[in-house]
Motif scaffolding. Sequence first.
Motif, PDB file in Angstrom:
ATOM      1  N   SER A  44       6.262   1.201   2.146  1.00 34.60           N
ATOM      2  CA  SER A  44       5.597   0.578   1.081  1.00 34.60           C
ATOM      3  C   SER A  44       3.548   0.023   1.141  1.00 34.60           C
ATOM      4  O   SER A  44       3.736  -0.234   2.405  1.00 34.60           O
TER       5      SER A  44
ATOM      6  N   MET B  79       9.881  -6.068   1.781  1.00 37.51           N
ATOM      7  CA  MET B  79       9.877  -4.519   1.370  1.00 37.51           C
ATOM      8  C   MET B  79      10.172  -2.997   2.404  1.00 37.51           C
ATOM      9  O   MET B  79      10.016  -3.162   3.582  1.00 37.51           O
TER      10      MET B  79
ATOM     11  N   ALA C 161       0.597  -4.068   2.737  1.00 38.37           N
ATOM     12  CA  ALA C 161      -0.214  -5.108   1.956  1.00 38.37           C
ATOM     13  C   ALA C 161      -1.527  -5.031   1.892  1.00 38.37           C
ATOM     14  O   ALA C 161      -1.887  -5.408   3.324  1.00 38.37           O
TER      15      ALA C 161
ATOM     16  N   ARG D 246       8.481 -12.256   1.666  1.00 30.23           N
ATOM     17  CA  ARG D 246       8.691 -10.599   1.055  1.00 30.23           C
ATOM     18  C   ARG D 246       7.879  -9.786   1.659  1.00 30.23           C
ATOM     19  O   ARG D 246       9.028  -9.025   1.359  1.00 30.23           O
ATOM     20  N   LEU D 247       7.037  -9.955   1.428  1.00 33.96           N
ATOM     21  CA  LEU D 247       6.731  -8.511   1.946  1.00 33.96           C
ATOM     22  C   LEU D 247       6.479  -7.633   2.963  1.00 33.96           C
ATOM     23  O   LEU D 247       7.590  -6.237   2.525  1.00 33.96           O
TER      24      LEU D 247
ATOM     25  N   VAL E 168      -1.938  -7.468  -4.008  1.00 36.39           N
ATOM     26  CA  VAL E 168      -1.750  -8.191  -3.689  1.00 36.39           C
ATOM     27  C   VAL E 168      -3.066  -9.089  -4.708  1.00 36.39           C
ATOM     28  O   VAL E 168      -3.997  -9.132  -4.203  1.00 36.39           O
TER      29      VAL E 168
ATOM     30  N   TRP F  38       2.794  -9.133  11.906  1.00 39.81           N
ATOM     31  CA  TRP F  38       2.297  -8.836  11.014  1.00 39.81           C
ATOM     32  C   TRP F  38       0.801  -9.266  11.502  1.00 39.81           C
ATOM     33  O   TRP F  38       0.366  -9.822  12.750  1.00 39.81           O
TER      34      TRP F  38
ATOM     35  N   VAL G 262       1.739  -2.549  -1.374  1.00 36.44           N
ATOM     36  CA  VAL G 262       1.655  -3.079  -2.703  1.00 36.44           C
ATOM     37  C   VAL G 262      -0.263  -3.909  -2.408  1.00 36.44           C
ATOM     38  O   VAL G 262      -0.599  -4.062  -1.139  1.00 36.44           O
TER      39      VAL G 262
END
Length: 209
Positions: free
Chosen positions: A145, A141, A6, A137-138, A149, A201, A147
Motif C-alpha cells: 500500500s 495496511m 506512507a 493503523r498504517l 497522509v 518503521w 498512503v
Amino acid sequence: MTHMRAIFIRHGESTGNAGVPCHDLAAIELTERGHEQARQVAASWTQAPALIVTSPYTRTRQTAAPTIARFPGVPVEVWPIEEFTYLQPARWNGTRSAERMPHLERYWSAADPDYCDGEGAESFRALLGRCEAALARLAAMPPASLVYVFGHGQFIQAARAIVADADLDERAKMRAFWRKGEPPAISNAQRLGFHWDGDRWACAPAIAA
C-alpha cells in the motif's frame, strides 16, 4: 516483498503561518500561496495511492483537495491526526505568536511530557500516543500500500521522532523537539516518507515541496 509506504504532507501555508491571529485552531484556512502549494503537491505525484488520509482541520482538507480531485477513485478517510495544541486555547486564541513566546519557552524548557495546560490542550505524551495510533493503523495496511497522509508540522515531527529517535524516552524526545528562533522542523507542503518493513518503521529521505 514491497513495503507499505506512507507519505506525510504538511498543509500549505495557512493564515496562522502568515501571522494572522486565530480564534479557532480547527478553522484556520490556507492563504493563496498555500492553495498554490497544494496544487503543486497534487501535480507532483507519480503514483496513485491506495488511501488518502487527512486531519479534521480545514487547512489540511484544503491541502488535500487537489490530490483528492486528481485521484477521484481513491478512498479518503479523516483520522485524529490534528495538530498538537499544548497551550489552553481559551487563553491564547486571538493572540499573536510574540505574545505566546514566553509561555512557549516555559512549556518546552520544562520538558514535562505529562503536563497538560488545560481544557482543549494535550500533553506531549498524548501527542506521541496519537502518532503511534496512526502509525499502527498504517502498518496494518496491505504490504504494497501507498498512503498519502495530509497532516500538520508538529504531528509529523512527532511521528518522525517516534521512528528516528526510538531510543529516546519521552522527555528526551521533548527536549529535542523545539528550538527557539529556528524555522519549523517540517515546512509548509513538505513531504516526509516512512516505510513499514513488516517489523518496524523507517524514515525515507525527505521529499522537496
